[in-house]
Scaffold this motif. Structure first.
Motif, mmCIF file in Angstrom:
data_model
loop_
_atom_site.group_PDB
_atom_site.id
_atom_site.type_symbol
_atom_site.label_atom_id
_atom_site.label_comp_id
_atom_site.label_asym_id
_atom_site.label_seq_id
_atom_site.Cartn_x
_atom_site.Cartn_y
_atom_site.Cartn_z
ATOM 1 N N PRO A 233 10.570 7.012 -1.688
ATOM 2 C CA PRO A 233 9.121 7.085 -1.434
ATOM 3 C C PRO A 233 8.327 5.925 -2.046
ATOM 4 O O PRO A 233 7.253 5.596 -1.547
ATOM 5 C CB PRO A 233 8.709 8.409 -2.069
ATOM 6 C CG PRO A 233 9.960 9.205 -2.177
ATOM 7 C CD PRO A 233 11.086 8.222 -2.336
ATOM 8 N N ALA A 234 8.851 5.305 -3.077
ATOM 9 C CA ALA A 234 8.136 4.188 -3.689
ATOM 10 C C ALA A 234 7.952 3.040 -2.697
ATOM 11 O O ALA A 234 6.911 2.378 -2.688
ATOM 12 C CB ALA A 234 8.872 3.694 -4.940
ATOM 13 N N PHE A 235 8.943 2.797 -1.848
ATOM 14 C CA PHE A 235 8.830 1.727 -0.856
ATOM 15 C C PHE A 235 7.815 2.086 0.220
ATOM 16 O O PHE A 235 7.080 1.219 0.707
ATOM 17 C CB PHE A 235 10.196 1.418 -0.238
ATOM 18 C CG PHE A 235 11.075 0.589 -1.125
ATOM 19 C CD1 PHE A 235 11.004 -0.795 -1.113
ATOM 20 C CD2 PHE A 235 11.955 1.182 -2.001
ATOM 21 C CE1 PHE A 235 11.797 -1.556 -1.944
ATOM 22 C CE2 PHE A 235 12.754 0.436 -2.844
ATOM 23 C CZ PHE A 235 12.685 -0.942 -2.820
ATOM 24 N N ILE A 236 7.756 3.337 0.586
ATOM 25 C CA ILE A 236 6.779 3.784 1.576
ATOM 26 C C ILE A 236 5.374 3.594 1.015
ATOM 27 O O ILE A 236 4.499 3.019 1.674
ATOM 28 C CB ILE A 236 7.036 5.256 1.950
ATOM 29 C CG1 ILE A 236 8.413 5.389 2.598
ATOM 30 C CG2 ILE A 236 5.929 5.794 2.861
ATOM 31 C CD1 ILE A 236 8.919 6.814 2.702
ATOM 32 N N ASN A 237 5.158 4.043 -0.216
ATOM 33 C CA ASN A 237 3.847 3.892 -0.850
ATOM 34 C C ASN A 237 3.491 2.429 -1.052
ATOM 35 O O ASN A 237 2.335 2.028 -0.866
ATOM 36 C CB ASN A 237 3.816 4.637 -2.180
ATOM 37 C CG ASN A 237 3.957 6.130 -2.004
ATOM 38 O OD1 ASN A 237 3.769 6.662 -0.912
ATOM 39 N ND2 ASN A 237 4.311 6.814 -3.074
ATOM 40 N N ALA A 238 4.473 1.606 -1.424
ATOM 41 C CA ALA A 238 4.229 0.173 -1.607
ATOM 42 C C ALA A 238 3.803 -0.472 -0.297
ATOM 43 O O ALA A 238 2.886 -1.300 -0.264
ATOM 44 C CB ALA A 238 5.478 -0.506 -2.160
ATOM 45 N N CYS A 239 4.453 -0.097 0.785
ATOM 46 C CA CYS A 239 4.090 -0.633 2.101
ATOM 47 C C CYS A 239 2.659 -0.266 2.456
ATOM 48 O O CYS A 239 1.890 -1.105 2.938
ATOM 49 C CB CYS A 239 5.057 -0.110 3.159
ATOM 50 S SG CYS A 239 4.685 -0.699 4.824
ATOM 51 N N ILE A 240 2.280 0.966 2.198
ATOM 52 C CA ILE A 240 0.918 1.420 2.500
ATOM 53 C C ILE A 240 -0.096 0.669 1.637
ATOM 54 O O ILE A 240 -1.143 0.233 2.138
ATOM 55 C CB ILE A 240 0.805 2.940 2.315
ATOM 56 C CG1 ILE A 240 1.689 3.666 3.339
ATOM 57 C CG2 ILE A 240 -0.639 3.402 2.417
ATOM 58 C CD1 ILE A 240 1.855 5.158 3.085
ATOM 59 N N GLU A 241 0.200 0.503 0.357
ATOM 60 C CA GLU A 241 -0.698 -0.246 -0.542
ATOM 61 C C GLU A 241 -0.872 -1.687 -0.060
ATOM 62 O O GLU A 241 -1.988 -2.217 -0.031
ATOM 63 C CB GLU A 241 -0.172 -0.230 -1.975
ATOM 64 C CG GLU A 241 -0.172 1.129 -2.638
ATOM 65 C CD GLU A 241 -1.540 1.571 -3.140
ATOM 66 O OE1 GLU A 241 -2.480 0.764 -3.144
ATOM 67 O OE2 GLU A 241 -1.656 2.737 -3.553
ATOM 68 N N LEU A 242 0.238 -2.327 0.320
ATOM 69 C CA LEU A 242 0.152 -3.703 0.827
ATOM 70 C C LEU A 242 -0.636 -3.757 2.130
ATOM 71 O O LEU A 242 -1.453 -4.665 2.338
ATOM 72 C CB LEU A 242 1.550 -4.279 1.059
ATOM 73 C CG LEU A 242 2.321 -4.774 -0.151
ATOM 74 C CD1 LEU A 242 3.738 -5.160 0.248
ATOM 75 C CD2 LEU A 242 1.612 -5.955 -0.797
ATOM 76 N N ALA A 243 -0.379 -2.803 3.010
ATOM 77 C CA ALA A 243 -1.094 -2.777 4.293
ATOM 78 C C ALA A 243 -2.593 -2.659 4.079
ATOM 79 O O ALA A 243 -3.384 -3.336 4.754
ATOM 80 C CB ALA A 243 -0.579 -1.624 5.149
ATOM 81 N N ALA A 244 -3.000 -1.825 3.136
ATOM 82 C CA ALA A 244 -4.436 -1.672 2.850
ATOM 83 C C ALA A 244 -5.033 -2.985 2.362
ATOM 84 O O ALA A 244 -6.145 -3.360 2.750
ATOM 85 C CB ALA A 244 -4.655 -0.567 1.829
ATOM 86 N N LEU A 245 -4.297 -3.702 1.519
ATOM 87 C CA LEU A 245 -4.787 -4.999 1.034
ATOM 88 C C LEU A 245 -4.895 -6.006 2.179
ATOM 89 O O LEU A 245 -5.843 -6.783 2.243
ATOM 90 C CB LEU A 245 -3.854 -5.539 -0.052
ATOM 91 C CG LEU A 245 -3.856 -4.773 -1.373
ATOM 92 C CD1 LEU A 245 -2.689 -5.216 -2.247
ATOM 93 C CD2 LEU A 245 -5.180 -4.957 -2.094
ATOM 94 N N LEU A 246 -3.923 -5.983 3.082
ATOM 95 C CA LEU A 246 -3.924 -6.919 4.211
ATOM 96 C C LEU A 246 -5.016 -6.588 5.228
ATOM 97 O O LEU A 246 -5.590 -7.484 5.836
ATOM 98 C CB LEU A 246 -2.545 -6.937 4.881
ATOM 99 C CG LEU A 246 -1.446 -7.565 4.033
ATOM 100 C CD1 LEU A 246 -0.068 -7.210 4.596
ATOM 101 C CD2 LEU A 246 -1.626 -9.068 3.939
ATOM 102 N N ALA B 202 -7.161 -10.304 5.630
ATOM 103 C CA ALA B 202 -6.015 -10.763 6.423
ATOM 104 C C ALA B 202 -5.309 -11.961 5.792
ATOM 105 O O ALA B 202 -4.123 -12.184 6.044
ATOM 106 C CB ALA B 202 -6.463 -11.105 7.841
ATOM 107 N N ASP B 203 -6.016 -12.730 4.972
ATOM 108 C CA ASP B 203 -5.413 -13.891 4.306
ATOM 109 C C ASP B 203 -4.870 -13.546 2.921
ATOM 110 O O ASP B 203 -4.473 -14.431 2.176
ATOM 111 C CB ASP B 203 -6.445 -15.019 4.162
ATOM 112 C CG ASP B 203 -6.849 -15.590 5.500
ATOM 113 O OD1 ASP B 203 -5.987 -15.654 6.396
ATOM 114 O OD2 ASP B 203 -8.027 -15.958 5.649
ATOM 115 N N PHE B 204 -4.857 -12.275 2.576
ATOM 116 C CA PHE B 204 -4.464 -11.872 1.223
ATOM 117 C C PHE B 204 -3.106 -12.422 0.809
ATOM 118 O O PHE B 204 -2.929 -12.888 -0.309
ATOM 119 C CB PHE B 204 -4.471 -10.346 1.098
ATOM 120 C CG PHE B 204 -4.017 -9.874 -0.241
ATOM 121 C CD1 PHE B 204 -4.861 -9.970 -1.332
ATOM 122 C CD2 PHE B 204 -2.743 -9.372 -0.440
ATOM 123 C CE1 PHE B 204 -4.447 -9.559 -2.593
ATOM 124 C CE2 PHE B 204 -2.319 -8.950 -1.680
ATOM 125 C CZ PHE B 204 -3.183 -9.050 -2.762
#
Length: 167
Positions: A71-84, A88-90
Motif C-alpha cells: 500500500p505504500a507504493f499506492i499511496n506514494a503514487c497518489i501523493e505524487l499525482a496530486a503534486l503533478l 505540471a512542471d513539478f
C-alpha cells in the motif's frame, strides 16, 4: 490491476482515479486535485506511476506487481499525482536550489536553501517517507543511522543502512 483510461487508451497505474479521490479527499493539500477533471487526474496518476517505475528498487519490490502489493507504493503514487496535478512542471522543478542572490543597483535580495532531502532524493520528502526505504543501489534515501566510537565500528544492534532508515 488498477488502470485509467485517457482518450480511449488504457494505462496501468498504482491507483484508480476513484481510489485517489477517496485518499486525497482527506488531504488539506489537495485542492488542485479536487478541482481537476478526470482526465487530468488520470494523467497525474500515469505520470506518477512512470516516475516510480523509473527507479531502481530492492529485490523484494523489483517488479510492478510486487510494488502494487504494498500500500505504500499506492499511496506514494497518489501523493505524487496530486503534486503533478497541482504543478505540471513539478518533476522538473522539484529540488532545484533557489537563486541565491539578486542585485539591482543598491537593492539586493539574498536567499539560500542549502542541500536538503528535497535536492538529494528521487522523490519529495512525503513520498520518500512512504517508499524511500525500498530504493536500491546508489539512490539516496530518506533517513539512516550510524553511530560508532573511536574504533569506527557501529554500535547499533540492527544494520540500519541509508536505504532502510529508521521509521
Amino acid at each position: 490491476m488498477p488502470t485509467v483510461t485517457i482518450g480511449g487508451n488504457t494505462y496501468t497505474t498504482y491507483s484508480t482515479v476513484t481510489d485517489a479521490d477517496i485518499y486525497l479527499g482527506g488531504s488539506t493539500t489537495a485542492d488542485a486535485w479536487r478541482a481537476a477533471d478526470a482526465d487530468t487526474k488520470a494523467r497525474g496518476l500515469v505520470s506518477a506511476t512512470r516516475w516510480i517505475d523509473e527507479q531502481s528498487w530492492v529485490d523484494a519490490y523489483s517488479t510492478f506487481d510486487l510494488r502494487l502489493a504494498n500500500p505504500a507504493f499506492i499511496n506514494a503514487c497518489i501523493e505524487l499525482a496530486a503534486l503533478l496535478v497541482d504543478d505540471a512542471d513539478f518533476r522538473t522543478t522539484f529540488g532545484q536550489v533557489q537563486q541565491k542572490r539578486i542585485k539591482a543597483g543598491s537593492v539586493e535580495i539574498e536567499n539560500f536553501r542549502g542541500t536538503t532531502v528535497q535536492t538529494d532524493t528521487a522523490f519529495p520528502s512525503n513520498v520518500m517517507l512512504l517508499i524511500g526505504q525500498y530504493l536500491a543501489g546508489s539512490e539516496p534515501a530518506f533517513g539512516g543511522a550510524i553511530t560508532f566510537g573511536t574504533c569506527r565500528e557501529t554500535t547499533l544492534d540492527e544494520g540500519y543502512g541509508f536505504n532502510r532508515g529508521i521509521f
